[in-house]
Motif scaffolding. Structure first.
Motif, PDB file in Angstrom:
ATOM      1  N   GLU A  16      29.595   8.203  23.118  1.00 27.23           N
ATOM      2  CA  GLU A  16      29.846   8.993  21.922  1.00 27.23           C
ATOM      3  C   GLU A  16      28.825   8.657  20.834  1.00 27.23           C
ATOM      4  O   GLU A  16      28.485   7.498  20.609  1.00 27.23           O
ATOM      5  CB  GLU A  16      31.250   8.714  21.398  1.00 27.23           C
ATOM      6  N   GLY A  17      28.318   9.701  20.172  1.00 27.94           N
ATOM      7  CA  GLY A  17      27.365   9.492  19.089  1.00 27.94           C
ATOM      8  C   GLY A  17      25.941   9.222  19.535  1.00 27.94           C
ATOM      9  O   GLY A  17      25.074   8.934  18.707  1.00 27.94           O
ATOM     10  N   PRO A 372      20.316   6.385  26.737  1.00 31.30           N
ATOM     11  CA  PRO A 372      20.606   7.136  25.506  1.00 31.30           C
ATOM     12  C   PRO A 372      20.788   6.212  24.309  1.00 31.30           C
ATOM     13  O   PRO A 372      21.528   5.238  24.365  1.00 31.30           O
ATOM     14  CB  PRO A 372      21.905   7.865  25.851  1.00 31.30           C
ATOM     15  N   GLY A 373      20.089   6.534  23.214  1.00 33.14           N
ATOM     16  CA  GLY A 373      20.205   5.767  21.984  1.00 33.14           C
ATOM     17  C   GLY A 373      21.116   6.452  20.989  1.00 33.14           C
ATOM     18  O   GLY A 373      21.403   7.647  21.105  1.00 33.14           O
ATOM     19  N   GLU A 380      20.488  12.078  11.112  1.00 38.03           N
ATOM     20  CA  GLU A 380      20.451  12.938  12.294  1.00 38.03           C
ATOM     21  C   GLU A 380      21.791  13.624  12.530  1.00 38.03           C
ATOM     22  O   GLU A 380      22.157  13.936  13.662  1.00 38.03           O
ATOM     23  CB  GLU A 380      20.051  12.110  13.519  1.00 38.03           C
ATOM     24  N   MET A 381      22.479  13.903  11.463  1.00 39.98           N
ATOM     25  CA  MET A 381      23.798  14.516  11.555  1.00 39.98           C
ATOM     26  C   MET A 381      23.758  15.855  12.308  1.00 39.98           C
ATOM     27  O   MET A 381      24.624  16.150  13.130  1.00 39.98           O
ATOM     28  CB  MET A 381      24.352  14.725  10.153  1.00 39.98           C
ATOM     29  N   PHE A 386      24.373  19.232  17.269  1.00 43.49           N
ATOM     30  CA  PHE A 386      23.819  20.050  18.347  1.00 43.49           C
ATOM     31  C   PHE A 386      24.172  19.462  19.716  1.00 43.49           C
ATOM     32  O   PHE A 386      24.616  20.183  20.624  1.00 43.49           O
ATOM     33  CB  PHE A 386      22.299  20.163  18.203  1.00 43.49           C
ATOM     34  N   THR A 387      23.986  18.161  19.882  1.00 46.38           N
ATOM     35  CA  THR A 387      24.244  17.544  21.177  1.00 46.38           C
ATOM     36  C   THR A 387      25.728  17.564  21.510  1.00 46.38           C
ATOM     37  O   THR A 387      26.112  17.790  22.669  1.00 46.38           O
ATOM     38  CB  THR A 387      23.686  16.115  21.204  1.00 46.38           C
ATOM     39  N   ASP A 388      26.579  17.351  20.515  1.00 50.00           N
ATOM     40  CA  ASP A 388      28.018  17.478  20.748  1.00 50.00           C
ATOM     41  C   ASP A 388      28.365  18.901  21.175  1.00 50.00           C
ATOM     42  O   ASP A 388      29.178  19.102  22.093  1.00 50.00           O
ATOM     43  CB  ASP A 388      28.796  17.120  19.473  1.00 50.00           C
TER      44      ASP A 388
END
Length: 406
Positions: A16-17, A372-373, A380-381, A386-388
């Motif tokens: 997550e995140g 993944p970082g 980068e909110m 977008f990725t979520d």
């Protein structure tokens, strides 16, 4: 493991995140999945109605590996079709734009009218039914002069977005616009890396010194006001001019109007207007920028003097075509009211800088050491959003496929 199970396993690997596991950035299986599950189920911004100025005008473009054709009919209506002949599937019109009284397949000359009906197909026999071989349509919507298409039989809800986009984009009068310039850049990077880069300005202060002169690159969101008195005054002025400013969003879209840097009136190299003939004359043309973003592929910035659209289309697991379009008022005269070179300079410089950044990102993601970082939740909110969205949309598609099997 089948392909969908592989995608599900990759999604499960994402903390997550964080950004995505390697395979979702470079695996051919993921690329094919994205075409079906993401671009095949989403609303895609295909361009602008002003690009189809008269009956017979058409736009031909690729959405990933799928060709589409958008045509203005004799009745003035704009329609979208799969750009595939009903004979043996040849593409009908090469990517680009043009004008034709009919749509003629270059392979065997099957001929269609501007509404998609088959008019002529030689040597097919007396029992051949032309009426059942018209072009296959796509869903298309026009809002405030912007065009959106969707491949899905059941597209994402559109009405609420359309009403709000009309409020935000309508004052820019795209019905009085023309396409002044268009360019496409090929980037050797996965489309999601291109879009993540385009959804954040963590890199902008050092990566885009030209953009930073005019664009508020230090904001965590471009429309955050917080304790900024200048930004608050801007919002009050916009309200007095009946221009919507609130930062609003749906599942797959975002809208806002925000202040540019001090003494800046346009997104240009020096902050000065690029076009003498304004598209929106409210507040003397000092109206900041109206930002539209839609997932999976697009953002738009509309200032008083011009509109810029950015669109990312996947070509392969590690190649993306980035298309930019610049609109100006239809009565603006090139060479007198604007210069194409100056109009396109800022975003061209910015896009070329982003090309290098995205390509470097892809090379690093391909490393066997990549994991993944975490995103910066401050800077980068929007990339995280977008990725979520990507992960949620992918999981919804996987669930629908599982339900279909059952």
């Amino acid at each position: 493991m089948n392909d969908l199970a592989r995608i599900a396993a990759l999604l499960d690997q994402r903390p997550e995140g964080h950004c995505l596991p390697q395979g979702l950035y470079n695996d051919p299986v993921a690329f094919a999945f994205d075409q079906q599950a993401i671009y095949g189920t989403s609303w895609i911004m295909a361009g602008f109605a002003c690009e189809l100025p008269r009956s017979g005008s058409y736009l031909s473009q690729m959405v990933g590996s799928w060709p589409i054709l958008i045509v203005r009919g004799r009745d003035g209506a704009i329609r979208a079709f799969h750009n595939s002949c009903r004979h043996r599937g040849s593409i009908l019109c090469q990517p680009g734009s043009g004008h034709a009284p009919r749509i003629v397949c270059p392979y065997h000359n099957w001929t269609y009218d501007l509404e998609g009906a088959l008019l002529a197909a030689s040597r097919m026999g007396d029992d051949f039914d032309k009426a059942s071989h018209g072009l296959k349509p796509l869903r298309i919507e026009e809002v405030a002069g912007a065009l959106f298409v969707c491949f899905a039989d059941e597209p994402p809800p559109f009405a609420d977005f359309a009403a709000k986009l009309q409020t935000y984009l309508g004052p820019h009068r795209l019905d009085q616009a023309k396409l002044a310039f268009e360019s496409t850049i090929s980037e050797s990077a996965n489309w999601k890396l291109v879009m993540e880069n385009g959804r954040e300005c963590y890199h902008c202060i050092t990566g885009h010194p030209e953009l930073a002169r005019t664009f508020p690159v230090g904001m965590s969101k471009h429309f955050d006001v917080a304790a900024d008195e200048r930004a608050k005054a801007f919002l009050e002025t916009m309200a007095a001019n009946d221009l919507a400013t609130d930062a609003i969003e749906g599942d797959w879209w975002q809208l806002a109007r925000f202040a540019l840097n001090p003494e800046v009136r346009s997104l240009s190299m020096d902050g000065k207007p690029l076009v003498k003939k304004l598209m929106c004359e409210a507040n003397g043309g000092d109206i900041g920028s109206m930002r539209l973003a839609i997932d999976p592929h697009c953002f738009v910035h509309a200032t008083a003097d011009h509109v810029f659209m950015f669109s990312a289309m996947p070509v392969s697991p590690t190649e993306t075509h980035v298309t930019g379009k610049w609109l100006v008022h239809k009565d603006a005269v090139e060479g007198e009211d604007y210069s194409v070179d100056e109009l396109a300079k800022l975003w061209t410089v910015t896009n070329l800088q982003d090309k290098e950044l995205a390509e470097n990102n892809q090379k690093g993601v391909n490393s066997p050491a990549y994991t993944p970082g975490p995103y910066s939740r401050d800077a980068e909110m929007l990339a995280l959003r977008f990725t979520d969205w990507y992960c949620n949309t992918a999981r919804s598609y996987l669930e629908s496929q599982s339900a279909d099997v059952v």
